[in-house]
Scaffold this active site. Structure first.
Site, PDB file in Angstrom:
ATOM      1  CB  CYS A   2       0.367 -13.099 -40.301  1.00  0.00           C
ATOM      2  SG  CYS A   2       0.842 -12.770 -38.588  1.00  0.00           S
ATOM      3  N   GLY A 100      -4.385 -13.189 -37.511  1.00  0.00           N
ATOM      4  CA  GLY A 100      -5.419 -12.663 -36.630  1.00  0.00           C
ATOM      5  C   GLY A 100      -5.017 -12.808 -35.173  1.00  0.00           C
ATOM      6  CD  GLU A 486       0.790  10.476 -44.787  1.00  0.00           C
ATOM      7  OE1 GLU A 486       1.287   9.561 -45.459  1.00  0.00           O
ATOM      8  OE2 GLU A 486       0.179  10.270 -43.706  1.00  0.00           O
ATOM      9  CE  LYS A 619       0.193  -0.780 -48.316  1.00  0.00           C
ATOM     10  NZ  LYS A 619       0.671   0.606 -48.428  1.00  0.00           N
TER      11      LYS A 619
END
Length: 624
Positions: A2, A100, A486, A619
């Site tokens: 977050c 978290g 990848e 991300k």
């Protein structure tokens, strides 16, 4: 995962918070919200969905004014995305935003329920805010309430906290355990910030403190004070850092998406990473201790997650090829729980773009506990992994905002290749001449990338032919298999097409059963020494009706007796000679990933996907 932003100062508070959250949306975009202090009262606005929904809500109110505020953009963990589960969360006199996971929230929730607290949401965060309120009721001391609650909370958290009441006007508290949090120092000494990451505040300041484990910051518009949990003021001991990039680096700069911009930045990122480490034609990392430890290591382990783990697989191949040291690659989350055999004569290489990846950081700590020497390959200066490792190799890729990593991967595999070549020469396994030749070739990779980028329209055309596929398979051998892994990840994470990568030689052992008429197969074949083997595998899938896209070095098409039309339906070639320099097969994957990234990007765009913010992804993965 977050994103957190906080501001205290004279600017229009809702604008600051929304702008900061917009630069943190890559960390989560299930919902968003803000809390603002107005004359001692706390006003909260939050809603499910993208940040635009919150903006629309605030526009109807002509914004919210106040002295300070905190904001949050969410990646859901406990509780589905909803208005109620959105942050901030409040409890009477306290409001918080949280990044978290509180692992013991169930037992704490039972404790609080037995003490008269009622719960509205399904989140672990509501437990944290009510626990702070529980202690605040008894002592009316914000600092004491936060430290008392922090001692009970298990897991990882970064919290932005405000308390109601005129006596707390303009004050924000920030506390950290595990999840990243920075404190931004305003330029004009009349404003200060908290944030999960630098992009949120880079427009206003480049100066910041990193909040360490078990530290609490107390900020108002003029002051920043940082304490440990015992109450000792440690502000004077903290290093004020300055970001090495500015607001332009954190904006799209005319590109449709951050991902596209970052792919076009790859030549510069590679030059910035490579150039300082090639001196007098030889590779030099400037760290004698690190090199000695790597050279003496009985075994090298590489631990990483996702794209960084794929970079680790390339690294394994390079180190074993050039330095002949045994290397084992682990997904970081598996590494820490399989009780790895580690000792003081082993080295562990940790790879992470953000330097905050929770599982990777945990793997680092385990390695250090076992006495292994830890080398970190990270992009973000001053990140948790960078600070805790014994040695750090920075990749200098610049900020990477898109969720799907591109330029960070390219510089990671380049660093691992350079490290392997340097180790090989120091061990006497390759000559100085070979190292010079390889270094000269690496210096030309950015030039190859620039040639490939000029062909972006071609990759877009090819993507248009595959965009409606329900599944796409990638095959390759050796380095090409690692490259396939990848490439497949890039495609699936942004286009939502089911995609898998297979070692080409394993097709006959089961997976060829998935091939039927029209099945798209992307065959990666940059390694000329095993091209004939890969070509045989390509013919196997094509004979069963597969539609084949071949990715190979231009030398392979030129040198092979096989007619290209007999092998594939479409092809992409990678230059093998540039500026008079021949590029070896071992280095070709560094450049070959770029058209694969662009193929994935254009496929996703053509399918109407939100490329920078793919569903369910964020991300920086700061929770396990």
């Amino acid at each position: 995962m977050c994103g957190i932003i906080g501001y205290t100062g004279d600017r229009k508070i809702s604008d600051i918070l929304i702008e900061g959250l917009s630069r943190l949306e890559y960390r989560g975009y299930d919902s968003a919200g803000i809390a603002v202090m107005q004359s001692g009262d706390i006003i909260t606005r939050k809603c499910q969905g993208r940040l635009k929904n919150l903006e629309t809500m605030l526009e109807k109110e002509n914004g919210i004014t106040g002295s300070c505020g905190i904001g949050h953009t969410r990646w859901a963990t406990h509780g589905e995305p909803s208005d109620i589960n959105s942050h901030p969360h409040t409890s009477k006199n306290v409001v918080i935003v949280h990044n978290g996971i509180i692992e013991n929230y169930v037992s704490l929730k039972n404790f609080l329920a037995n003490n008269g607290y009622e719960f509205e949401s399904e989140t672990d965060t509501e437990v944290a805010v009510k626990l702070i309120d529980y202690y605040y009721k008894s002592n009316k001391d914000p600092f004491g309430a936060i430290t008392a609650a922090a001692e009970k909370l298990k897991g990882s958290y970064a919290l932005g906290v405000m308390f109601g009441g005129s006596e707390h006007e303009g004050v924000i508290y920030a506390v950290r355990k595990g999840s990243p949090l920075i404190i931004g120092k305003g330029k004009d000494e009349e404003e200060n910030f908290i944030a999960s990451d630098i992009p949120a505040i880079i427009k206003y300041t480049r100066d910041y403190y990193i909040l360490e484990e078990n530290e609490i910051a107390v900020i108002d518009r003029k002051n920043i004070e940082i304490f440990n949990f015992t109450g000792e003021n440690i502000t004077g001991k903290k290093e004020l850092r300055t970001a090495s990039w500015d607001i332009e680096a954190a904006e799209k700069g005319g590109y449709q998406h951050f991902m596209l911009k970052e792919m076009f930045e790859q030549p510069k990122a590679l030059r910035d990473t490579v150039s300082p480490r090639i001196k007098d034609g030889l590779i030099d990392f400037g760290n004698t201790e690190m090199m000695e430890k790597l050279l003496k290591a009985d075994k090298i382990y590489i631990a990483a997650c996702g794209t960084a783990m794929h970079a680790g697989i390339i690294g394994k191949h390079m180190i074993e090829t050039y330095a002949r040291t045994s290397v084992e690659v682990d997904i970081a989350s598996e590494f820490r729980y399989r009780n790895p055999i580690l000792g003081k004569d082993d080295c562990v290489i940790i790879i992470s773009q953000s330097g905050e990846t929770a599982d990777t950081l945990a793997a680092l700590k385990l390695a250090k506990e076992r006495g292994a020497y830890v080398v970190a390959v990270v992009n973000v200066v001053g990140s948790s992994i960078a600070r805790e490792a014994d040695s750090v190799i920075y990749t200098w890729a610049g900020p990477e905002i898109a969720v799907a990593s591109t330029k960070a991967y390219s510089v990671q595999i380049t660093v691992m290749t350079m490290l392997a070549v340097s180790m090989g020469r120091h061990k006497g396994l390759i000559t100085e001449e070979t190292e010079r030749e390889t270094a000269a070739q690496i210096m030309q990779i950015p030039e190859i990338d620039e040639v490939l980028l000029k062909d972006a329209a071609h990759y877009q055309y090819i993507a248009s032919k595959y965009q409606n596929a329900s599944s796409i398979f990638y095959i390759g051998r050796g380095l090409d298999y690692a490259l396939s892994m990848e490439s497949s990840l890039k495609l699936k994470e942004i286009s939502y097409i089911h995609s898998e990568a297979y070692a080409a030689g394993e097709l006959k052992h089961g997976t060829i059963s998935l091939i039927e008429n029209g099945t798209p197969v992307i065959a990666v074949a940059t390694q000329s020494g095993i091209f004939e083997k890969t070509a045989a595998n390509i013919k196997e899938v094509r004979s069963r009706g597969a539609k084949v896209l071949l990715v190979c070095g231009e030398n392979i098409i030129g040198d092979s007796d096989i007619k290209i039309d007999d092998l594939c339906d479409d092809y992409i070639t990678i230059p093998k000679k540039i500026n008079g320099v021949d590029i070896s097969d071992n280095l070709t994957p560094i450049a070959a990933i770029l058209p694969m990234q662009l193929f994935a990007y254009y496929t996703a765009v053509l399918r109407g996907c939100d490329v920078d913010k793919p569903r369910n992804l964020a991300k920086s993965v700061t929770v396990e």
